[in-house]
Motif scaffolding. Structure first.
Motif, PDB file in Angstrom:
ATOM      1  N   THR A  51      93.963 117.890 -13.565  1.00  0.00           N
ATOM      2  CA  THR A  51      92.655 118.203 -12.993  1.00  0.00           C
ATOM      3  C   THR A  51      91.764 116.982 -13.193  1.00  0.00           C
ATOM      4  OG1 THR A  51      91.718 119.039 -15.051  1.00  0.00           O
ATOM      5  CG2 THR A  51      92.917 120.645 -13.673  1.00  0.00           C
ATOM      6  N   PRO A  52      90.637 116.912 -12.503  1.00  0.00           N
ATOM      7  CA  PRO A  52      89.733 115.783 -12.729  1.00  0.00           C
ATOM      8  C   PRO A  52      89.304 115.646 -14.194  1.00  0.00           C
ATOM      9  CG  PRO A  52      89.146 116.868 -10.693  1.00  0.00           C
ATOM     10  CD  PRO A  52      90.200 117.727 -11.358  1.00  0.00           C
ATOM     11  N   VAL A  53      89.049 116.753 -14.855  1.00  0.00           N
ATOM     12  CA  VAL A  53      88.644 116.702 -16.266  1.00  0.00           C
ATOM     13  C   VAL A  53      89.790 116.186 -17.129  1.00  0.00           C
ATOM     14  CG1 VAL A  53      87.957 118.116 -18.247  1.00  0.00           C
ATOM     15  CG2 VAL A  53      86.880 118.491 -16.023  1.00  0.00           C
ATOM     16  N   GLN A  54      90.989 116.670 -16.884  1.00  0.00           N
ATOM     17  CA  GLN A  54      92.149 116.179 -17.645  1.00  0.00           C
ATOM     18  C   GLN A  54      92.362 114.691 -17.411  1.00  0.00           C
ATOM     19  OE1 GLN A  54      94.947 118.922 -15.915  1.00  0.00           O
ATOM     20  NE2 GLN A  54      95.120 120.090 -17.828  1.00  0.00           N
ATOM     21  N   ALA A  55      92.212 114.251 -16.164  1.00  0.00           N
ATOM     22  CA  ALA A  55      92.373 112.829 -15.853  1.00  0.00           C
ATOM     23  C   ALA A  55      91.334 112.006 -16.593  1.00  0.00           C
ATOM     24  CB  ALA A  55      92.264 112.601 -14.344  1.00  0.00           C
ATOM     25  N   ALA A  56      90.095 112.465 -16.615  1.00  0.00           N
ATOM     26  CA  ALA A  56      89.032 111.744 -17.315  1.00  0.00           C
ATOM     27  C   ALA A  56      89.329 111.627 -18.794  1.00  0.00           C
ATOM     28  CB  ALA A  56      87.683 112.432 -17.093  1.00  0.00           C
ATOM     29  N   HIS A  57      89.817 112.708 -19.399  1.00  0.00           N
ATOM     30  CA  HIS A  57      90.158 112.668 -20.830  1.00  0.00           C
ATOM     31  C   HIS A  57      91.322 111.710 -21.084  1.00  0.00           C
ATOM     32  CE1 HIS A  57      87.495 115.693 -22.522  1.00  0.00           C
ATOM     33  NE2 HIS A  57      87.716 116.440 -21.444  1.00  0.00           N
ATOM     34  N   ARG A  58      92.321 111.724 -20.216  1.00  0.00           N
ATOM     35  CA  ARG A  58      93.476 110.839 -20.371  1.00  0.00           C
ATOM     36  C   ARG A  58      93.030 109.386 -20.261  1.00  0.00           C
ATOM     37  NH1 ARG A  58      98.821 112.219 -18.706  1.00  0.00           N
ATOM     38  NH2 ARG A  58      98.210 114.209 -19.579  1.00  0.00           N
ATOM     39  N   ILE A  59      92.175 109.079 -19.295  1.00  0.00           N
ATOM     40  CA  ILE A  59      91.682 107.711 -19.117  1.00  0.00           C
ATOM     41  C   ILE A  59      90.827 107.288 -20.295  1.00  0.00           C
ATOM     42  CG2 ILE A  59      90.187 106.256 -17.695  1.00  0.00           C
ATOM     43  CD1 ILE A  59      91.230 108.032 -15.288  1.00  0.00           C
ATOM     44  N   ALA A  60      89.925 108.168 -20.723  1.00  0.00           N
ATOM     45  CA  ALA A  60      89.057 107.850 -21.872  1.00  0.00           C
ATOM     46  C   ALA A  60      89.897 107.595 -23.124  1.00  0.00           C
ATOM     47  CB  ALA A  60      88.061 108.978 -22.113  1.00  0.00           C
ATOM     48  N   GLY A  61      90.920 108.395 -23.325  1.00  0.00           N
ATOM     49  CA  GLY A  61      91.799 108.192 -24.476  1.00  0.00           C
ATOM     50  C   GLY A  61      92.522 106.866 -24.404  1.00  0.00           C
ATOM     51  N   SER A  62      92.883 106.457 -23.226  1.00  0.00           N
ATOM     52  CA  SER A  62      93.570 105.194 -23.039  1.00  0.00           C
ATOM     53  C   SER A  62      92.639 104.014 -23.339  1.00  0.00           C
ATOM     54  CB  SER A  62      94.075 105.101 -21.595  1.00  0.00           C
ATOM     55  OG  SER A  62      94.602 103.840 -21.350  1.00  0.00           O
ATOM     56  N   VAL A  63      91.398 104.136 -22.955  1.00  0.00           N
ATOM     57  CA  VAL A  63      90.422 103.055 -23.165  1.00  0.00           C
ATOM     58  C   VAL A  63      90.098 102.901 -24.648  1.00  0.00           C
ATOM     59  CG1 VAL A  63      88.056 102.325 -22.668  1.00  0.00           C
ATOM     60  CG2 VAL A  63      89.465 103.283 -20.859  1.00  0.00           C
ATOM     61  N   ARG A  64      90.109 103.979 -25.380  1.00  0.00           N
ATOM     62  CA  ARG A  64      89.754 103.959 -26.817  1.00  0.00           C
ATOM     63  C   ARG A  64      90.785 103.232 -27.663  1.00  0.00           C
ATOM     64  NH1 ARG A  64      88.638 109.861 -26.657  1.00  0.00           N
ATOM     65  NH2 ARG A  64      86.643 109.973 -25.617  1.00  0.00           N
ATOM     66  N   ARG A  65      92.008 103.116 -27.197  1.00  0.00           N
ATOM     67  CA  ARG A  65      93.081 102.527 -28.031  1.00  0.00           C
ATOM     68  C   ARG A  65      92.839 101.084 -28.305  1.00  0.00           C
ATOM     69  NH1 ARG A  65      98.336 103.932 -25.055  1.00  0.00           N
ATOM     70  NH2 ARG A  65      97.364 105.416 -23.729  1.00  0.00           N
TER      71      ARG A  65
END
Length: 53
Positions: A39-53
């Motif tokens: 979903t758009p929300v899941q995608a946003a969380h996945r992207i945000a998690g990727s950026v935090r690494r």
């Protein structure tokens, strides 16, 4: 049409250039996140998690 969204003509115009990039340099140069089944929300969380690494 069913439950499936129809791709926009804009996206379809860039399908082949993206496919070419994916076959060649994209996966080597960037982190690719498959959002196909998110979903758009899941995608946003996945992207945000990727950026935090």
């Amino acid at each position: 049409m069913g439950d499936h969204p129809v791709p926009s003509p804009f996206r379809l115009r860039y399908l082949e250039p993206y496919a070419e990039a994916a076959r060649t340099w994209l996966h080597r140069e960037a982190e690719v996140i498959d959002t196909t089944h998110l979903t758009p929300v899941q995608a946003a969380h996945r992207i945000a998690g990727s950026v935090r690494r």
